[in-house]
Design a protein around this motif. Sequence first.
Motif, PDB file in Angstrom:
ATOM      1  N   ARG A   2     -46.281 -81.618 -34.128  1.00  0.00           N
ATOM      2  CA  ARG A   2     -45.716 -81.224 -35.344  1.00  0.00           C
ATOM      3  C   ARG A   2     -44.808 -82.492 -35.726  1.00  0.00           C
ATOM      4  NH1 ARG A   2     -43.351 -76.826 -34.831  1.00  0.00           N
ATOM      5  NH2 ARG A   2     -41.284 -77.275 -34.737  1.00  0.00           N
ATOM      6  N   LEU A   3     -44.996 -83.297 -36.895  1.00  0.00           N
ATOM      7  CA  LEU A   3     -44.089 -83.946 -37.593  1.00  0.00           C
ATOM      8  C   LEU A   3     -43.155 -83.424 -38.451  1.00  0.00           C
ATOM      9  CD1 LEU A   3     -43.030 -87.071 -38.005  1.00  0.00           C
ATOM     10  CD2 LEU A   3     -44.547 -87.247 -39.998  1.00  0.00           C
ATOM     11  N   LEU A   4     -41.972 -83.421 -38.265  1.00  0.00           N
ATOM     12  CA  LEU A   4     -40.874 -82.897 -39.353  1.00  0.00           C
ATOM     13  C   LEU A   4     -39.827 -83.895 -39.739  1.00  0.00           C
ATOM     14  CD1 LEU A   4     -39.207 -81.061 -40.936  1.00  0.00           C
ATOM     15  CD2 LEU A   4     -38.272 -80.168 -38.965  1.00  0.00           C
ATOM     16  N   VAL A  41     -37.345 -79.907 -51.369  1.00  0.00           N
ATOM     17  CA  VAL A  41     -38.700 -79.880 -51.641  1.00  0.00           C
ATOM     18  C   VAL A  41     -39.348 -80.207 -50.048  1.00  0.00           C
ATOM     19  CG1 VAL A  41     -40.693 -81.320 -52.421  1.00  0.00           C
ATOM     20  CG2 VAL A  41     -38.405 -80.750 -53.815  1.00  0.00           C
ATOM     21  N   VAL A  42     -40.405 -79.476 -49.984  1.00  0.00           N
ATOM     22  CA  VAL A  42     -41.009 -79.693 -48.699  1.00  0.00           C
ATOM     23  C   VAL A  42     -42.503 -80.474 -49.219  1.00  0.00           C
ATOM     24  CG1 VAL A  42     -42.555 -78.576 -46.903  1.00  0.00           C
ATOM     25  CG2 VAL A  42     -40.337 -77.616 -47.331  1.00  0.00           C
ATOM     26  N   ILE A  43     -42.838 -81.458 -48.237  1.00  0.00           N
ATOM     27  CA  ILE A  43     -44.064 -82.241 -48.625  1.00  0.00           C
ATOM     28  C   ILE A  43     -44.826 -82.256 -47.392  1.00  0.00           C
ATOM     29  CG2 ILE A  43     -44.986 -84.495 -48.894  1.00  0.00           C
ATOM     30  CD1 ILE A  43     -42.371 -85.402 -50.564  1.00  0.00           C
ATOM     31  N   ILE A  44     -46.168 -81.638 -47.625  1.00  0.00           N
ATOM     32  CA  ILE A  44     -47.221 -81.523 -46.552  1.00  0.00           C
ATOM     33  C   ILE A  44     -48.070 -82.668 -46.829  1.00  0.00           C
ATOM     34  CG2 ILE A  44     -48.593 -80.177 -45.265  1.00  0.00           C
ATOM     35  CD1 ILE A  44     -46.989 -77.711 -46.590  1.00  0.00           C
ATOM     36  N   SER A  45     -48.320 -83.642 -45.818  1.00  0.00           N
ATOM     37  CA  SER A  45     -49.415 -84.712 -46.037  1.00  0.00           C
ATOM     38  C   SER A  45     -49.764 -85.048 -44.581  1.00  0.00           C
ATOM     39  CB  SER A  45     -48.860 -85.843 -46.963  1.00  0.00           C
ATOM     40  OG  SER A  45     -49.688 -87.036 -46.870  1.00  0.00           O
ATOM     41  N   PRO A  46     -50.955 -85.109 -44.431  1.00  0.00           N
ATOM     42  CA  PRO A  46     -51.714 -85.664 -43.214  1.00  0.00           C
ATOM     43  C   PRO A  46     -51.315 -87.351 -42.964  1.00  0.00           C
ATOM     44  CG  PRO A  46     -53.226 -84.612 -44.222  1.00  0.00           C
ATOM     45  CD  PRO A  46     -52.105 -84.556 -45.244  1.00  0.00           C
ATOM     46  N   TYR A  47     -51.178 -88.047 -44.291  1.00  0.00           N
ATOM     47  CA  TYR A  47     -50.901 -89.359 -44.401  1.00  0.00           C
ATOM     48  C   TYR A  47     -49.504 -89.650 -44.970  1.00  0.00           C
ATOM     49  CZ  TYR A  47     -55.967 -88.351 -44.050  1.00  0.00           C
ATOM     50  OH  TYR A  47     -57.356 -88.146 -43.936  1.00  0.00           O
ATOM     51  N   PRO A  48     -48.441 -89.543 -44.325  1.00  0.00           N
ATOM     52  CA  PRO A  48     -47.151 -89.625 -45.006  1.00  0.00           C
ATOM     53  C   PRO A  48     -46.927 -90.991 -45.610  1.00  0.00           C
ATOM     54  CG  PRO A  48     -47.217 -88.794 -42.553  1.00  0.00           C
ATOM     55  CD  PRO A  48     -48.454 -89.152 -42.930  1.00  0.00           C
ATOM     56  N   PHE A  68     -43.946 -82.580 -43.463  1.00  0.00           N
ATOM     57  CA  PHE A  68     -44.469 -81.983 -42.540  1.00  0.00           C
ATOM     58  C   PHE A  68     -45.913 -82.788 -42.455  1.00  0.00           C
ATOM     59  CE2 PHE A  68     -41.480 -78.971 -42.892  1.00  0.00           C
ATOM     60  CZ  PHE A  68     -41.213 -78.458 -41.672  1.00  0.00           C
ATOM     61  N   HIS A  69     -46.817 -82.425 -41.438  1.00  0.00           N
ATOM     62  CA  HIS A  69     -48.236 -83.183 -41.289  1.00  0.00           C
ATOM     63  C   HIS A  69     -49.244 -82.069 -41.618  1.00  0.00           C
ATOM     64  CE1 HIS A  69     -48.051 -86.828 -38.405  1.00  0.00           C
ATOM     65  NE2 HIS A  69     -47.909 -87.011 -39.594  1.00  0.00           N
ATOM     66  N   HIS A  70     -48.990 -80.881 -41.217  1.00  0.00           N
ATOM     67  CA  HIS A  70     -50.077 -79.961 -41.385  1.00  0.00           C
ATOM     68  C   HIS A  70     -49.681 -78.635 -42.149  1.00  0.00           C
ATOM     69  CE1 HIS A  70     -52.269 -82.323 -38.469  1.00  0.00           C
ATOM     70  NE2 HIS A  70     -51.238 -82.118 -37.476  1.00  0.00           N
ATOM     71  N   ASP A  73     -48.502 -75.523 -40.091  1.00  0.00           N
ATOM     72  CA  ASP A  73     -47.292 -75.552 -39.219  1.00  0.00           C
ATOM     73  C   ASP A  73     -46.537 -74.098 -39.314  1.00  0.00           C
ATOM     74  OD1 ASP A  73     -44.867 -76.021 -37.988  1.00  0.00           O
ATOM     75  OD2 ASP A  73     -45.227 -78.140 -38.147  1.00  0.00           O
ATOM     76  N   PRO A  74     -46.503 -73.437 -38.022  1.00  0.00           N
ATOM     77  CA  PRO A  74     -45.917 -72.254 -38.125  1.00  0.00           C
ATOM     78  C   PRO A  74     -44.522 -72.173 -38.442  1.00  0.00           C
ATOM     79  CG  PRO A  74     -46.045 -72.888 -35.727  1.00  0.00           C
ATOM     80  CD  PRO A  74     -46.949 -73.820 -36.737  1.00  0.00           C
ATOM     81  N   ILE A  75     -43.659 -73.145 -38.648  1.00  0.00           N
ATOM     82  CA  ILE A  75     -42.361 -73.004 -39.184  1.00  0.00           C
ATOM     83  C   ILE A  75     -42.395 -73.143 -40.690  1.00  0.00           C
ATOM     84  CG2 ILE A  75     -42.014 -75.736 -39.571  1.00  0.00           C
ATOM     85  CD1 ILE A  75     -39.190 -75.324 -38.266  1.00  0.00           C
ATOM     86  N   LEU A  76     -43.364 -73.486 -41.428  1.00  0.00           N
ATOM     87  CA  LEU A  76     -43.321 -73.561 -42.817  1.00  0.00           C
ATOM     88  C   LEU A  76     -42.965 -72.048 -43.412  1.00  0.00           C
ATOM     89  CD1 LEU A  76     -46.355 -75.801 -43.433  1.00  0.00           C
ATOM     90  CD2 LEU A  76     -43.849 -76.416 -43.978  1.00  0.00           C
ATOM     91  N   PRO A  77     -43.511 -70.950 -43.038  1.00  0.00           N
ATOM     92  CA  PRO A  77     -43.024 -69.694 -43.714  1.00  0.00           C
ATOM     93  C   PRO A  77     -41.360 -69.416 -43.781  1.00  0.00           C
ATOM     94  CG  PRO A  77     -45.141 -69.507 -42.601  1.00  0.00           C
ATOM     95  CD  PRO A  77     -44.722 -71.053 -41.943  1.00  0.00           C
ATOM     96  N   THR A  78     -40.925 -70.096 -42.608  1.00  0.00           N
ATOM     97  CA  THR A  78     -39.489 -69.862 -42.423  1.00  0.00           C
ATOM     98  C   THR A  78     -38.583 -70.739 -43.338  1.00  0.00           C
ATOM     99  OG1 THR A  78     -39.177 -71.426 -40.689  1.00  0.00           O
ATOM    100  CG2 THR A  78     -40.183 -69.188 -40.081  1.00  0.00           C
ATOM    101  N   ILE A  79     -39.177 -71.642 -43.808  1.00  0.00           N
ATOM    102  CA  ILE A  79     -38.301 -72.669 -44.564  1.00  0.00           C
ATOM    103  C   ILE A  79     -38.100 -72.228 -46.007  1.00  0.00           C
ATOM    104  CG2 ILE A  79     -38.044 -75.065 -45.146  1.00  0.00           C
ATOM    105  CD1 ILE A  79     -39.395 -75.850 -42.986  1.00  0.00           C
TER     106      ILE A  79
END
Length: 253
Positions: A2-4, A41-48, A68-70, A73-79
């Motif tokens: 994971r990339l955060l 703001v959360v940004i999700i991109s496979p190509y940062p 984030f990359h994906h 990612d299981p952490i996303l719902p907690t943010i």
Amino acid sequence: MRLLQRYTNNETSAAGGSTDLAADTMEGLEEGAFCETTRRVVIISPYPASVRSLVMALTIRCYDVLVFHHETDPILPTIQSDLVIVDRTKAAAADSAKPASFAHNALMLIGDSAEEAAAGADSLVWPCPIQTALAKVEELASRNDPLPVPESAGQWLRHKDVVMDLKRITVHKAGVRIELTRTEFDLFKLLLANGGGVLTRQDMMRQLWGDSYFGGSNSLDVHVKSLRHKLGDDPKTPRYIATVRGIGYRIAD
């Protein structure tokens, strides 16, 4: 893996990017200005790298940006965040619908394709002028901002997530304005001002239309039905307006 990435103003200055972009996004901000308030703001991109300019611009504008990359990612719902931006610029049209986990507030970055743009979610063709992107993000991220505290408490009536401004003749639900007719506004005001007490149909009609009104109560019921519809209220399980059978109406508990 994971990339955060968490971007701050200091990190952004070293992240690279165009000098012109920095100048554009800094317009109206003093150098070294302190961010008194911020949104996340959360940004999700496979190509940062493809969203670097957006990350940089948002950070300069005092947004707290997480990358984030994906999408899975299981952490996303907690943010907790004010907006989720999902990069779908290289996704197939069939995959461009808004994910259920982001249904509360999400922006899809899409390719320049009419087929993709028809996905139904809030979307933005990317890349685009950075000021266009900032305006869209600001619009969506501020949807649930709390309304300002009134100068006079007597100017406002509140019930749960609904706020009525008696001076401006406006009603907001969860920060979103609801367009009411003047009769609907007066009807809702009457119920709110009564503090949860029951109002008979006769009393309501008299206060809305005066002693000289000789119409039936069906007209009142039509206005109540329309008001409920605009509030998104279910008469069977009311959150705002409760029916007292054989008598009238009151504000729901």
